[in-house]
Design a protein around this motif. Structure first.
Motif, PDB file in Angstrom:
ATOM      1  N   ARG A   1      37.788  22.724  50.966  1.00  0.00           N
ATOM      2  CA  ARG A   1      39.094  22.254  50.476  1.00  0.00           C
ATOM      3  C   ARG A   1      38.874  21.354  49.268  1.00  0.00           C
ATOM      4  NH1 ARG A   1      42.050  19.906  55.712  1.00  0.00           N
ATOM      5  NH2 ARG A   1      40.052  18.896  55.845  1.00  0.00           N
ATOM      6  N   ASP A   2      39.832  21.371  48.377  1.00  0.00           N
ATOM      7  CA  ASP A   2      39.787  20.442  47.250  1.00  0.00           C
ATOM      8  C   ASP A   2      39.797  19.023  47.804  1.00  0.00           C
ATOM      9  OD1 ASP A   2      39.810  22.500  45.430  1.00  0.00           O
ATOM     10  OD2 ASP A   2      41.995  22.465  45.192  1.00  0.00           O
ATOM     11  N   GLY A   3      38.958  18.175  47.271  1.00  0.00           N
ATOM     12  CA  GLY A   3      38.914  16.791  47.713  1.00  0.00           C
ATOM     13  C   GLY A   3      38.002  16.551  48.902  1.00  0.00           C
ATOM     14  N   ASN A   4      37.481  17.603  49.509  1.00  0.00           N
ATOM     15  CA  ASN A   4      36.550  17.435  50.625  1.00  0.00           C
ATOM     16  C   ASN A   4      35.443  18.476  50.473  1.00  0.00           C
ATOM     17  OD1 ASN A   4      35.110  17.170  52.984  1.00  0.00           O
ATOM     18  ND2 ASN A   4      36.888  17.247  54.336  1.00  0.00           N
ATOM     19  N   LYS A   5      34.398  18.093  49.820  1.00  0.00           N
ATOM     20  CA  LYS A   5      33.288  19.008  49.572  1.00  0.00           C
ATOM     21  C   LYS A   5      32.218  18.928  50.666  1.00  0.00           C
ATOM     22  CE  LYS A   5      34.997  20.644  45.845  1.00  0.00           C
ATOM     23  NZ  LYS A   5      35.585  21.952  45.852  1.00  0.00           N
ATOM     24  N   GLN A   6      32.473  18.125  51.729  1.00  0.00           N
ATOM     25  CA  GLN A   6      31.499  18.011  52.809  1.00  0.00           C
ATOM     26  C   GLN A   6      31.704  19.081  53.874  1.00  0.00           C
ATOM     27  OE1 GLN A   6      32.032  13.868  53.925  1.00  0.00           O
ATOM     28  NE2 GLN A   6      29.992  13.426  53.124  1.00  0.00           N
ATOM     29  N   LYS A   7      32.943  19.311  54.256  1.00  0.00           N
ATOM     30  CA  LYS A   7      33.220  20.264  55.333  1.00  0.00           C
ATOM     31  C   LYS A   7      33.329  21.679  54.787  1.00  0.00           C
ATOM     32  CE  LYS A   7      35.467  17.472  58.821  1.00  0.00           C
ATOM     33  NZ  LYS A   7      36.654  17.326  59.661  1.00  0.00           N
ATOM     34  N   ILE A   8      32.724  22.593  55.524  1.00  0.00           N
ATOM     35  CA  ILE A   8      32.809  24.008  55.189  1.00  0.00           C
ATOM     36  C   ILE A   8      33.699  24.677  56.227  1.00  0.00           C
ATOM     37  CG2 ILE A   8      31.513  26.163  54.976  1.00  0.00           C
ATOM     38  CD1 ILE A   8      29.122  24.451  54.054  1.00  0.00           C
ATOM     39  N   PHE A   9      34.672  25.412  55.743  1.00  0.00           N
ATOM     40  CA  PHE A   9      35.615  26.121  56.595  1.00  0.00           C
ATOM     41  C   PHE A   9      35.364  27.620  56.468  1.00  0.00           C
ATOM     42  CE2 PHE A   9      37.513  22.127  55.350  1.00  0.00           C
ATOM     43  CZ  PHE A   9      37.953  21.617  56.561  1.00  0.00           C
ATOM     44  N   PHE A  10      35.926  28.377  57.409  1.00  0.00           N
ATOM     45  CA  PHE A  10      35.737  29.823  57.411  1.00  0.00           C
ATOM     46  C   PHE A  10      37.078  30.532  57.488  1.00  0.00           C
ATOM     47  CE2 PHE A  10      32.045  27.930  59.491  1.00  0.00           C
ATOM     48  CZ  PHE A  10      31.035  28.412  58.679  1.00  0.00           C
TER      49      PHE A  10
END
Length: 155
Positions: free
Chosen positions: A82-91
Motif C-alpha cells: 500500500r502507498d505509505g506502508n512499504k513494510q507490509k506485503i499484501f496478496f
C-alpha cells in the motif's frame, strides 16, 4: 469405550475423502489442500498478508510464507504494498488464482447443498444435539493438537 461410534467416525471420514475425490474438479488437481485453502483465504480476506492468512487458517506464518512463495511462483497470486506502508506485503489473486478460488467455491457450495439436504430430514432438536456433540468433540481434538504442540484447524 464406544467402538461402534469410533468405527462410525472412521467410516464417515473415509466416505468424505472418497466423495471429495469423486467431486473434485480436475481443474483443482495438482494443488494440495493447503494451497487451495490459502487461495480461498486470500480471496475471502480484505488486504491479506502473511499474518492475516495464518490467523484465518490457524497455521504458522512460516507455513503461509512457504505456500505463498509457491503460489506466487505459479502465478496464482501477486504481492503488493500500500502507498505509505512499504513494510507490509499484501496478496491478491491473479486471474488464474481467481479461477481456482471460484472452482473451490463451486465445489464447497455443492457439498453444502448435498449434505444440507440430508440434514433437513431430522428435527431441530436432533440436529442441535449432534451440533453440541460435534462442537465438544472438535474442542477436545483441538486441545489434543495443542497439547502435542500443533496448531489447531481454523474451524
Amino acid at each position: 469405550m464406544n467402538t461402534e461410534l469410533m468405527n462410525a467416525f472412521v467410516k464417515y471420514m473415509e466416505k468424505q475423502e472418497i466423495l471429495s475425490k469423486l467431486t473434485e474438479d480436475e481443474k483443482l488437481h495438482g494443488y494440495n489442500y493447503s494451497e487451495i485453502h490459502t487461495i480461498a483465504a486470500i480471496g475471502d480476506l480484505t488486504e491479506p498478508n502473511v499474518t492475516q492468512i495464518a490467523n484465518y487458517m490457524n497455521v504458522t506464518r512460516g507455513a503461509i510464507s512457504k505456500i505463498t512463495k509457491k503460489l506466487f511462483g505459479q502465478n496464482l497470486i501477486e504481492a503488493y504494498q500500500r502507498d505509505g506502508n512499504k513494510q507490509k506485503i499484501f496478496f491478491r489473486l491473479t486471474k488464474s488464482g481467481q479461477f481456482l478460488y471460484d472452482e473451490h467455491e463451486k465445489r464447497h457450495n455443492l457439498w453444502l447443498k448435498r449434505d444440507n439436504a440430508f440434514i433437513k430430514q431430522f428435527d431441530s432438536e436432533t440436529v442441535e444435539q449432534v451440533e453440541k456433540f460435534m462442537k465438544a468433540f472438535n474442542d477436545y481434538l483441538e486441545a489434543q493438537i495443542m497439547e502435542l504442540g500443533g496448531k489447531a484447524d481454523e474451524n
